[in-house]
Design a protein around this motif. Structure first.
Motif, mmCIF file in Angstrom:
data_model
loop_
_atom_site.group_PDB
_atom_site.id
_atom_site.type_symbol
_atom_site.label_atom_id
_atom_site.label_comp_id
_atom_site.label_asym_id
_atom_site.label_seq_id
_atom_site.Cartn_x
_atom_site.Cartn_y
_atom_site.Cartn_z
ATOM 1 N N GLN A 42 0.825 -1.195 0.000
ATOM 2 C CA GLN A 42 0.000 0.000 0.000
ATOM 3 C C GLN A 42 0.865 1.254 0.000
ATOM 4 O OE1 GLN A 42 -3.027 -0.014 2.996
ATOM 5 N NE2 GLN A 42 -3.803 -2.029 2.445
ATOM 6 N N VAL A 43 2.036 1.153 0.640
ATOM 7 C CA VAL A 43 3.039 2.214 0.577
ATOM 8 C C VAL A 43 4.274 1.635 -0.102
ATOM 9 C CG1 VAL A 43 4.458 3.825 1.893
ATOM 10 C CG2 VAL A 43 2.162 3.246 2.701
ATOM 11 N N SER A 44 4.712 2.206 -1.203
ATOM 12 C CA SER A 44 5.851 1.689 -1.955
ATOM 13 C C SER A 44 7.126 2.423 -1.567
ATOM 14 C CB SER A 44 5.604 1.830 -3.463
ATOM 15 O OG SER A 44 4.467 1.092 -3.854
ATOM 16 N N PHE A 45 8.246 1.695 -1.649
ATOM 17 C CA PHE A 45 9.544 2.267 -1.319
ATOM 18 C C PHE A 45 10.536 1.926 -2.421
ATOM 19 C CE2 PHE A 45 7.546 1.363 2.813
ATOM 20 C CZ PHE A 45 7.581 2.628 3.395
ATOM 21 N N SER A 46 11.576 2.754 -2.526
ATOM 22 C CA SER A 46 12.675 2.459 -3.432
ATOM 23 C C SER A 46 13.641 1.496 -2.742
ATOM 24 C CB SER A 46 13.409 3.739 -3.816
ATOM 25 O OG SER A 46 14.030 4.315 -2.665
ATOM 26 N N VAL A 47 14.610 0.986 -3.508
ATOM 27 C CA VAL A 47 15.604 0.079 -2.929
ATOM 28 C C VAL A 47 16.388 0.780 -1.818
ATOM 29 C CG1 VAL A 47 17.661 -1.294 -3.403
ATOM 30 C CG2 VAL A 47 15.802 -1.231 -5.077
ATOM 31 N N GLY A 48 16.743 2.058 -2.048
ATOM 32 C CA GLY A 48 17.476 2.811 -1.039
ATOM 33 C C GLY A 48 16.676 2.989 0.238
ATOM 34 N N GLU A 49 15.386 3.272 0.110
ATOM 35 C CA GLU A 49 14.528 3.438 1.284
ATOM 36 C C GLU A 49 14.371 2.124 2.041
ATOM 37 O OE1 GLU A 49 11.568 7.082 -0.067
ATOM 38 O OE2 GLU A 49 11.177 5.033 -0.766
ATOM 39 N N VAL A 50 14.286 1.020 1.299
ATOM 40 C CA VAL A 50 14.209 -0.293 1.943
ATOM 41 C C VAL A 50 15.480 -0.561 2.741
ATOM 42 C CG1 VAL A 50 14.239 -2.784 1.496
ATOM 43 C CG2 VAL A 50 12.577 -1.314 0.326
ATOM 44 N N PHE A 51 16.625 -0.262 2.139
ATOM 45 C CA PHE A 51 17.902 -0.473 2.832
ATOM 46 C C PHE A 51 17.980 0.383 4.101
ATOM 47 C CE2 PHE A 51 22.400 0.651 3.494
ATOM 48 C CZ PHE A 51 22.925 -0.626 3.680
ATOM 49 N N GLN A 52 17.567 1.641 3.995
ATOM 50 C CA GLN A 52 17.581 2.515 5.163
ATOM 51 C C GLN A 52 16.606 2.038 6.226
ATOM 52 O OE1 GLN A 52 19.567 5.094 5.998
ATOM 53 N NE2 GLN A 52 20.761 4.608 4.156
ATOM 54 N N GLY A 53 15.481 1.507 5.795
ATOM 55 C CA GLY A 53 14.502 1.002 6.740
ATOM 56 C C GLY A 53 15.002 -0.191 7.519
ATOM 57 N N ILE A 54 15.926 -0.944 6.936
ATOM 58 C CA ILE A 54 16.469 -2.125 7.609
ATOM 59 C C ILE A 54 17.620 -1.766 8.535
ATOM 60 C CG2 ILE A 54 17.679 -4.319 7.246
ATOM 61 C CD1 ILE A 54 16.073 -4.657 4.684
ATOM 62 N N VAL A 55 18.526 -0.901 8.069
ATOM 63 C CA VAL A 55 19.757 -0.655 8.832
ATOM 64 C C VAL A 55 19.642 0.519 9.793
ATOM 65 C CG1 VAL A 55 21.163 -1.630 6.985
ATOM 66 C CG2 VAL A 55 20.719 0.842 7.020
ATOM 67 N N SER A 56 18.738 1.456 9.514
ATOM 68 C CA SER A 56 18.645 2.625 10.394
ATOM 69 C C SER A 56 17.785 2.311 11.611
ATOM 70 C CB SER A 56 18.050 3.811 9.632
ATOM 71 O OG SER A 56 16.703 3.545 9.283
ATOM 72 N N SER A 57 17.930 3.108 12.637
ATOM 73 C CA SER A 57 17.162 2.911 13.869
ATOM 74 C C SER A 57 16.242 4.085 14.171
ATOM 75 C CB SER A 57 18.117 2.714 15.054
ATOM 76 O OG SER A 57 18.995 3.827 15.177
ATOM 77 N N ASP A 58 16.094 4.999 13.204
ATOM 78 C CA ASP A 58 15.216 6.146 13.440
ATOM 79 C C ASP A 58 13.753 5.736 13.290
ATOM 80 O OD1 ASP A 58 15.296 5.619 10.789
ATOM 81 O OD2 ASP A 58 15.531 7.684 10.110
ATOM 82 N N ASP A 59 12.858 6.604 13.715
ATOM 83 C CA ASP A 59 11.428 6.291 13.705
ATOM 84 C C ASP A 59 10.767 6.801 12.425
ATOM 85 O OD1 ASP A 59 9.062 5.283 14.692
ATOM 86 O OD2 ASP A 59 8.508 7.162 15.669
ATOM 87 N N SER A 60 11.347 6.413 11.290
ATOM 88 C CA SER A 60 10.805 6.840 9.995
ATOM 89 C C SER A 60 9.699 5.894 9.544
ATOM 90 C CB SER A 60 11.918 6.883 8.947
ATOM 91 O OG SER A 60 12.442 5.584 8.749
#
Length: 345
Positions: A42-60
């Motif tokens: 329902q919400v699409s992400f780019s490859v870069g956003e997926v990578f950031q979503g996995i490795v980052s710890s922020d509340d994005s």
């Protein structure tokens, strides 16, 4: 003699090459499909956003959706696909029947009724859901096997018929539980359709250690399956304890099926379709069939789940329903293809 040896080498070489291609291609496809599954929704992400979503710890937003929702769901889907595909491959080897499958012969239904019993009657004991599912699967498998044995071995016809009966009995038991506890049914209905909706890190952590143990046992069992496929008489001549091995293999396959059912519900046909298709590609050597089936099962479940939750957006179709649309026609095709041989057993 030299000409015969050269012919045998050239005849083996293409199969070995095909096995290598399949065992290299399947993990690559699984990785690609998994990345695509993390991106699509329902919400699409780019490859870069997926990578950031996995490795980052922020509340994005990417962190909350990719890491907390989609990533554990994919991991559980991989586990479910691997467990069901390996269980199907093992059962087909044990029973010498390519139509054997945890769902077709009643094992999944046996696990299902015990899981529903825990979820509806004893909701405070969900920690024991994997054990309950395994117990139900094991009882169903033993009933099917014992009633399918006749002089000279197991009969494909009897396996299918007994499996249908066990499915019917377990289905009736499940429906009775739902009638008796109708006020608690709503939470169980999505589970009965089979799917990964709502699955997260809790479900992954609840079964991962059981799954690792079962996979180790499955790897160890490969040598037993290879001997059993020679036939009972030949296995006994080689000094192999046939009945002990058969019981051991049934326990492992039911453990795998029970673990899959405990988190994903009544997902069917993975154990039927995947091992059979892999066998057509690389042959019946279980040293290659088990790992290839495991990866193929994971690929099928993750791919089907991605389609089920994205194509019909905003409605999410349970993956079990989608797999039934795939596996049902394929099962009919197998029955038609083997009609003559089944009729003579």
């Amino acid at each position: 003699m030299r000409v015969k040896e050269e012919k045998s080498v050239t005849s083996i070489h293409p199969l070995a090459k095909k096995r290598a291609i399949v065992l290299i291609t399947l993990p690559i496809l699984l990785f690609v499909v998994s990345i695509g599954s993390l991106m699509i929704g329902q919400v699409s992400f780019s490859v870069g956003e997926v990578f950031q979503g996995i490795v980052s710890s922020d509340d994005s937003l990417a962190r909350r959706i990719v890491w907390e929702i989609r990533f554990p769901r994919i991991l559980v889907g991989i586990i479910v696909g691997m467990c069901l595909a390996i269980a199907g491959a093992m059962l087909q080897g044990i029973m010498q029947n390519p139509l054997a499958d945890p769902g077709v012969i009643g094992i999944t239904a046996g696990a299902g009724i015990m899981a529903v019993l825990v979820m509806i009657v004893f909701p405070g004991y969900l920690l024991f859901l994997p054990i309950a599912a395994f117990s139900g699967a094991f009882v169903a498998a033993m009933i099917v096997y014992i009633l399918s044995v006749k002089k000279g071995g197991t009969s494909p016809t009897r396996i299918i018929l007994v499996g249908v009966a066990v499915n019917a009995i377990c289905g009736a038991g499940t429906n009775m539980l739902m009638m008796l506890f109708s006020d608690r049914v709503q939470s169980v209905l999505p589970w009965l359709s089979g799917g990964l909706m709502g699955v997260g890190w809790v479900q992954f952590e609840s079964i991962i250690y059981y799954v690792l143990f079962a996979l180790l046992l499955a790897i160890y069992s490969i040598k037993h399956i290879r001997i059993m496929r020679l036939g009972d008489e030949m296995a006994q001549l080689l000094g192999h304890n046939v009945e002990q091995s058969r019981l051991f293999l049934i326990v492992i396959s039911t453990l795998l099926a029970g673990l899959a059912v405990s988190v994903a519900g009544l997902v069917g046909f993975v154990g039927l379709v995947v091992p059979h298709m892999i066998r057509l590609l690389i042959g019946g050597d279980y040293r290659y069939l088990i790992p290839a089936s495991a990866i193929g099962g994971a690929l099928l479940v993750v791919f089907a789940d991605t389609i089920a939750r994205s194509v019909f957006n905003p409605i999410e179709i349970p993956v079990g329903i989608l797999l039934a649309f795939i596996g049902g026609p394929y099962f009919l095709y197998l029955i038609h293809r083997r009609g003559n041989s089944i009729a003579t057993n």
